[in-house]
Design an enzyme around this catalytic site. Structure first.
Site, PDB file in Angstrom:
ATOM      1  N   LYS A   1       0.831  -1.198   0.000  1.00 48.81           N
ATOM      2  CA  LYS A   1       0.000   0.000   0.000  1.00 48.81           C
ATOM      3  C   LYS A   1       0.869   1.254   0.000  1.00 48.81           C
ATOM      4  CE  LYS A   1      -3.601  -2.016   3.052  1.00 48.81           C
ATOM      5  NZ  LYS A   1      -4.823  -1.832   2.253  1.00 48.81           N
TER       6      LYS A   1
ATOM      7  N   ARG B   1     -10.022 -11.989   2.640  1.00 58.47           N
ATOM      8  CA  ARG B   1     -10.926 -13.050   2.189  1.00 58.47           C
ATOM      9  C   ARG B   1     -10.223 -14.406   2.144  1.00 58.47           C
ATOM     10  NH1 ARG B   1     -12.104  -9.778  -3.138  1.00 58.47           N
ATOM     11  NH2 ARG B   1     -11.593  -8.178  -1.600  1.00 58.47           N
TER      12      ARG B   1
END
Length: 454
Positions: free
Chosen positions: A232, A308
């Site tokens: 990020k 996930r």
């Protein structure tokens, strides 16, 4: 601190809550009008007695039409003097809502700076369920504390310690699978995501209650998310201590369930896949294909879509017991915030009766949720050419829905499945919600469970 109401006492001073524009309590006399009190949100009018002392106070609740939750928490923010107060509510203000606001307004995060709340204390408003409200506030305080603690003090080891401490208080059992043992236990995607961190990845498994319907809660516990090799930008990492907000909310919900005695009526299981998504030579890579506990293969098209992956193994494990209801809580997608903002988390559920119960309970508990669809038409977007599933479909559209569809593949076997894509953070100061960590969905679930699991 432990949120609670003060014992009843004849020495308590009255606090009259007033909607803007409504007639004032007769006991207040002419002083409020003379001092310009109008009832705007958070306005305080201290009432003198004949000797110049304090005889009570008025608290402005603002306009009825304002979309403001937890208004009564303004009694703390507005600087009501320290002491013991007895609230008097307008007839159209829910006493449970007011009671919860009074406790939530006491919250302070003081681990590194400041002191716990030492201001006004309140007797529980008449008509409110003091024990249940205190249990909800205690669970919320735990969630906020866990999220607010930075990753250097709330890594996987510390989150496990917090889970063990809560389990000890509640009389629950705990089993933890760590590091390489995750591979032996067939939890390979939890291991893959967390193996590059200094603190080992793990699966925390808490059980409470031994009779009644089965409730399984799965909470995403990414204690810090760098994005992995798809790293990020630094600005996007500033809030990533909150990426374990799903696990923190699950623990807060467990505390509420334990304190309200719900564990006497159901079998509760809490599964927390806990990792740090770090950068190192052994980090999982873009393009890797992972094999999940369920046997489905997953192509990693973005290492920043790691939540996930760990949830998938935990959901598969939970579904193997065929629980009556399984709920996942996760700070999962920015797409959910683009669609609904930080204050309104989406939830996904195929069962209309369950979804209706949650929606109604969320409104009643002042813990808003909004139903979104498991839209089958987008299933093809999560199916890449070389594996069963894609963890990060290209295109950027419907990102919260495609993430929910991904998770649903691993929840098969549960009687009913609910996924909540929460934010876990309050970006600006609001009544009862200081800027910082925030539980979302737990009070709604607590309120809905009697109807869902009847």
């Amino acid at each position: 601190m432990t949120p609670d109401f003060a014992p009843d006492s004849p020495d308590a001073l009255p606090l009259w809550a007033v909607w803007k524009g409504d007639p004032l309590a007769e006991q207040a006399g002419p002083w409020p009008a003379a001092s310009g009190f109008s009832g705007k949100l958070g306005e305080i009018c201290l009432l003198p007695d004949a000797s110049g002392g304090l005889s009570g106070a008025l608290l402005g609740l603002g306009d009825r039409a304002q979309a403001s939750r937890h208004r009564f928490a303004m009694a703390h923010a507005a600087g009501l003097p320290k002491g013991l107060w007895r609230p008097f509510l307008p007839d159209d203000l829910d006493p449970d809502e007011a009671a919860l606001a009074l406790l939530l307004g006491q919250y302070r995060f003081t681990r590194y700076k400041g002191t716990p709340h030492d201001g006004a204390r309140f007797i529980c408003p008449q008509g409110a369920d003091a024990h249940r409200i205190a249990a909800q506030a205690a669970g919320e305080f735990l969630t906020r504390d866990l999220i607010n603690t930075p990753a250097n003090d709330m890594g996987p080891d510390a989150l496990e310690a917090a889970a063990r401490a809560l389990a000890g208080e509640a009389g629950a059992s705990v089993a933890v699978t760590t590091g390489g043992d995750l591979l032996d236990a067939n939890l390979p995607m939890i291991h893959a995501v967390g193996r590059a961190a200094e603190q080992a990845p793990r699966l925390i498994d808490i059980r409470l209650g031994d009779a009644g319907p089965r409730l399984t809660i799965v909470g995403k516990g990414v204690c810090f998310d760098t994005g992995g090799l798809d790293i990020k930008p630094s600005a996007s990492m500033l809030l990533m201590k909150k990426d374990m907000g799903g696990a923190a909310t699950a623990l807060g919900l467990l505390k509420m369930l334990a304190l309200t005695g719900a564990a006497d009526r159901m079998r509760i299981r809490v599964l927390l896949p806990v990792v740090e998504n770090s950068v190192a030579g052994n980090a999982f890579r873009p393009g890797d294909v992972l094999t999940s506990r369920k046997g489905l293969t997953v192509e990693v098209n973005n290492t920043d879509a790691e939540g996930r992956l760990i949830l998938a193994d935990a959901l598969t494990l939970g579904a193997e017991e065929s629980p009556d209801l399984m709920i996942s809580l996760a700070t999962l997608t920015g797409a959910a915030r683009v669609a609904l903002g930080p204050d309104l988390p989406p939830f996904y559920c195929d069962d209309d009766a369950t979804a209706d119960a949650l929606s109604r309970a969320a409104m009643a508990a002042r813990d808003p949720l909004w139903r979104m669809p498991f839209w089958d038409g987008y299933e093809s977007q999560i199916e890449p050419p070389i594996a069963d599933l894609d963890n990060a479909p290209s295109g950027g559209m419907a990102g919260s829905i495609t993430a929910a569809l991904f998770l649903r593949r691993f929840a098969q076997g549960a009687g009913r499945y609910v996924h909540m894509d929460i934010y876990g953070w309050q970006p600006v100061l609001a009544p009862g919600r200081p800027k910082g960590g925030l539980g979302q969905g737990a009070r709604a679930i607590l309120a809905a469970l009697p109807r869902i699991l009847a």
